[in-house]
Design an enzyme around this catalytic site. Sequence first.
Site, PDB file in Angstrom:
ATOM      1  N   TYR A   1     -28.008 -26.020 -51.106  1.00  0.00           N
ATOM      2  CA  TYR A   1     -28.548 -27.269 -50.980  1.00  0.00           C
ATOM      3  C   TYR A   1     -27.830 -27.684 -49.656  1.00  0.00           C
ATOM      4  CZ  TYR A   1     -30.045 -32.254 -50.950  1.00  0.00           C
ATOM      5  OH  TYR A   1     -30.459 -33.550 -50.748  1.00  0.00           O
TER       6      TYR A   1
ATOM      7  N   LYS B   1     -29.474 -28.256 -45.805  1.00  0.00           N
ATOM      8  CA  LYS B   1     -29.408 -29.645 -45.012  1.00  0.00           C
ATOM      9  C   LYS B   1     -28.702 -29.585 -43.821  1.00  0.00           C
ATOM     10  CE  LYS B   1     -31.792 -31.938 -47.812  1.00  0.00           C
ATOM     11  NZ  LYS B   1     -33.198 -32.304 -47.555  1.00  0.00           N
TER      12      LYS B   1
END
Length: 264
Positions: free
Chosen positions: A156, A160
């Site tokens: 994650y 990002k």
Amino acid sequence: MAWLDLTDKVAVVTGGGSGIGQGIAIGLADAGAMVAVLDRDEGSLHTVDDITSRGGQARFVRCDVTDDHSVAAAAGESLKALGPASILVNNAGALRAGSLDTLSMSDWQANLALNLTGYFSCAQAFGAQMLKKGTGAIVHIASVSAHFPQNHSGAYSPGKAAVAMLSQQLATEWGPRGVRSNVVCPGLIRTPMTQAIYDTPGVLEARRAMVPRGRIGEPKDIANAVVFLASDRADYITGAEIVVDGGFTRGIMNLIPRPGYDAK
């Protein structure tokens, strides 16, 4: 929203069926945009109904952003139904928990396919419509975890962080051709996906105490930033990031115990 008038502009929102995406779609429609709500789930029809009940225009377009053919088909359907895109909001995403020492390669790839490659795929497909017109705005939804690693969350945070760089590269490559690209980094936002966390006793109070603004964010907080970046009021802003977190990431030093200095 008159100050941020988006009348006659076509806005595409991926993952627009719920949570932050739904808030963004409604915010864009309230500013006058015609909104293509992209999602894998027909539950997105609720977003369309919400928009039309407020007097706006919206259309549900089924799309799996991890599938290039699905993205291409969605771009064609949106173009035919509403016209060429003026705004793209890359929002569709998910988190797959896992520690890096045990995370499977399939989970790593699946997360990046959705949270990074899907953004690039949509930028290409809908960006082509903008480049042809010579104008457009792309807003990518990243996270404060792009700059502060979120442990045990698999790919994650790396994904990002990469989204932030993808946006900068799009900004510098496509800026001379009339297309802007910016990032919004949400902090602690309460959505249907995170509601179970806030339902855990003590979590809401503990998290709220970490936010200088004194509250947990809502999807409309992210939508307000996105609508601004998508509007002509932000015409000279590209390659930028706006952190929407109520000051959460600026309060790190206040988490360190300092006897004699801590507020009573």
